[in-house]
Design an enzyme around this catalytic site. Structure first.
Site, PDB file in Angstrom:
ATOM      1  N   ASP A  67       0.865  -1.157   0.019  1.00  0.00           N
ATOM      2  CA  ASP A  67       0.165  -0.048   0.061  1.00  0.00           C
ATOM      3  C   ASP A  67       0.846   0.980  -0.033  1.00  0.00           C
ATOM      4  O   ASP A  67       1.882   1.166  -0.601  1.00  0.00           O
ATOM      5  CB  ASP A  67      -0.882  -0.077   1.146  1.00  0.00           C
ATOM      6  N   ASP A  76      -2.888   2.849  17.921  1.00  0.00           N
ATOM      7  CA  ASP A  76      -3.620   1.617  17.667  1.00  0.00           C
ATOM      8  C   ASP A  76      -2.599   0.528  16.908  1.00  0.00           C
ATOM      9  O   ASP A  76      -3.064  -0.579  16.810  1.00  0.00           O
ATOM     10  CB  ASP A  76      -4.596   1.799  17.046  1.00  0.00           C
ATOM     11  N   HIS A 105      -3.883   5.987   2.980  1.00  0.00           N
ATOM     12  CA  HIS A 105      -4.626   4.713   2.653  1.00  0.00           C
ATOM     13  C   HIS A 105      -3.812   3.285   3.521  1.00  0.00           C
ATOM     14  O   HIS A 105      -4.568   2.602   3.976  1.00  0.00           O
ATOM     15  CB  HIS A 105      -4.546   4.631   1.183  1.00  0.00           C
ATOM     16  N   THR A 120      -6.360   4.392  26.941  1.00  0.00           N
ATOM     17  CA  THR A 120      -6.129   5.989  27.330  1.00  0.00           C
ATOM     18  C   THR A 120      -5.599   6.316  28.856  1.00  0.00           C
ATOM     19  O   THR A 120      -6.337   5.904  29.506  1.00  0.00           O
ATOM     20  CB  THR A 120      -7.353   6.888  27.079  1.00  0.00           C
ATOM     21  N   ALA A 240      -6.924  -8.013  -8.947  1.00  0.00           N
ATOM     22  CA  ALA A 240      -7.972  -8.833  -8.607  1.00  0.00           C
ATOM     23  C   ALA A 240      -8.692  -9.709  -9.578  1.00  0.00           C
ATOM     24  O   ALA A 240      -9.407 -10.510  -9.287  1.00  0.00           O
ATOM     25  CB  ALA A 240      -9.302  -7.929  -7.896  1.00  0.00           C
ATOM     26  N   VAL A 245      -6.038 -15.348  -6.809  1.00  0.00           N
ATOM     27  CA  VAL A 245      -6.280 -14.331  -5.841  1.00  0.00           C
ATOM     28  C   VAL A 245      -7.866 -14.207  -5.271  1.00  0.00           C
ATOM     29  O   VAL A 245      -8.619 -14.448  -6.103  1.00  0.00           O
ATOM     30  CB  VAL A 245      -6.095 -12.925  -6.701  1.00  0.00           C
ATOM     31  N   SER A 293     -11.298  -1.162  -0.618  1.00  0.00           N
ATOM     32  CA  SER A 293      -9.925  -1.358   0.192  1.00  0.00           C
ATOM     33  C   SER A 293     -10.091  -1.534   1.531  1.00  0.00           C
ATOM     34  O   SER A 293      -9.194  -2.240   2.237  1.00  0.00           O
ATOM     35  CB  SER A 293      -9.340   0.045  -0.021  1.00  0.00           C
TER      36      SER A 293
END
Length: 463
Positions: A67, A76, A105, A120, A240, A245, A293
């Site tokens: 990507d 995270d 992205h 937190t 794709a 795939v 995506s």
């Protein structure tokens, strides 16, 4: 492939990067709002992920994300990105610099696939004089209740950064980056590869064949986004469309095939949520977004859960388990909108699934053999010298022996030939005499075809 076709594919890849669009403002993650983003991850329950966690959370599996680069410093994603590289020539060596036309992205995709959330910090109560001092933890806490948690929160990520969507300052084209990225991922231990990139063309450069064949032979699951109509993908585009795939289509908020955030094609394997998604942004932020995506990493995460539960299971069986447990939707059986159906992560991890003889989505090896008329049986190895030819089994050729011409026995055939020749000559002479007689008579009147004009032919003058 012509230069014009190469350029068109490059533009197609650039314009459909991620197949994802941001749907909300990009926000920094304040403590009071972090858990609100977790509440928006409806697909964790709707797709059966939370129940699948009773079986596996993806521990011990490396997933490569090809990507725009991943911000591994996001709260995270702390400790999630364990390796990476850049194949564009313009990113960071570890693949964690966000590059290209859509820099956010890769981080969005990574958080949905393997985000761990965070805790937190809260204000500590004042310590009493009699309370012992707290013992510092030997290891940092893994994840937490706030922020984005991915489908496979215990999986590890390899970040492979590519530059797509705008001119690459590194100079490498799309056609060069994709196969380089796939090969690097395979060589560095990825058991699953997520490609949330696509094109508007169903065809792919022949230079990609060997890389995808390499991944197939090394038993790696490749998951790719089907693309979005809103981004110009009316039909599924490469990569794709490559056989073998696992291609992911997108669903809207009602669980139907999304009009904007999906496409259609015979290569679709399964469908997953693609609208009203949320994910992490570079720099500790969050955003809402949409597109296949985001649907692809949900499925890649389930593949990681399966590979963690059954480490010896082949890639073909992993894909078969995902598609065979999907909930049928649309036309009965496999169809070009939902593939085999809607993802059911719980069934994929808990159901008894008969072994399949092969990948239900095909094989790039078979495709190459038929369509390229080649055989890349071992593309990772150097060519082997051809074996020495076996000794010939036929006798050595001989020159035919000349025969003595016949003398007496050949007289009769010669006489027959001469006789027929004389008869033929007599016929020719007779015909010539008859033609000379006819030529002395007046000629007939001749009518030209379909003209109605009459013309008299004069006889030849006498000499």
């Amino acid at each position: 492939m012509t230069l014009r076709r190469r350029r068109s594919l490059s533009v197609a890849l650039a314009t459909t990067l991620a197949g994802g669009t941001l749907a909300g403002a990009l926000l920094t993650a304040p403590a009071a709002n972090a858990d609100a983003w977790r509440d928006k991850e409806f697909w964790l329950k709707d797709s059966g992920v939370t129940n699948a966690w009773q079986v596996s959370k993806g521990a011990g599996v490396k997933v490569a994300i090809i990507d725009s680069g991943i911000d591994g410093t996001h709260p995270d994603l702390n400790g999630v990105v364990v390796g990476g590289t850049d194949v564009s020539g313009a990113g960071a060596p570890n693949g964690q610099k966000s590059i290209g036309a859509k820099t956010e992205h890769g981080t969005l995709v990574a958080s949905m696939l393997a985000g761990r959330g965070h805790t937190t910090p809260t204000a500590s109560p004042s310590a009493s004089a009699s309370a012992p001092p707290p013992v510092p933890p030997t290891t940092p806490p893994a994840g937490g209740p706030d922020g984005i948690v991915g489908v496979a929160p215990e999986a590890q990520i390899l970040s492979v950064s590519t530059w797509l969507g705008s001119p690459n300052p590194g100079g490498k084209s799309d056609q060069e980056q994709i196969p380089d990225a796939v090969r690097w991922a395979v060589d560095n231990g990825a058991k699953v590869i997520n490609i949330s990139l696509g094109s508007t063309s169903p065809d792919w450069p022949q230079s990609w064949d060997a890389a995808f064949l390499y991944a197939e032979q090394k038993d790696v699951v490749i998951v790719a986004a089907a693309g979005n109509r809103v981004g110009g993908n009316i039909q599924v585009g490469a990569p794709a469309t490559i056989p073998g795939v696992l291609t992911v289509a997108g669903l809207d908020g009602e669980g139907r095939a999304s009009v904007d955030s999906s496409s259609q094609g015979i290569s679709i394997g399964v469908a997953a949520p693609a609208e009203k998604l949320v994910g992490a942004m570079p720099g500790a932020g969050y955003a809402e977004w949409a597109g296949t995506s985001g649907a692809a990493p949900i499925v890649s995460g389930v593949a990681a859960l399966i590979r963690s539960k059954w480490p010896e299971m082949s890639a073909n069986q992993v894909i078969n388990r995902i598609v065979s447990t999907a909930k049928d939707a649309g036309a009965p059986g496999k169809d070009p909108l939902y593939g085999y159906g809607i993802l059911n992560a719980e069934a994929a991890l808990k159901d008894d699934v008969p072994a399949a003889a092969s990948n239900p989505l095909g094989s790039i090896a078979d495709w190459i053999r038929v369509h390229r008329r080649g055989d890349f049986s071992e593309p990772s190895q150097a060519p082997v010298a051809s074996p020495t030819s076996a000794a010939p089994t036929l006798a050595d050729p001989t020159v035919p022996v000349a025969k003595t011409p016949a003398t007496m026995d050949d007289a009769l055939p010669a006489a027959v030939v001469l006789g027929f020749g004389g008869l033929f000559l007599a016929l020719i002479v007779g015909a010539a005499i008859q033609l000379r007689r006819v030529s002395k008579r007046p000629g007939p009147v001749v009518e030209e075809a379909e003209t109605g004009v009459m013309e008299t032919v004069d006889p030849p003058s006498k000499k």
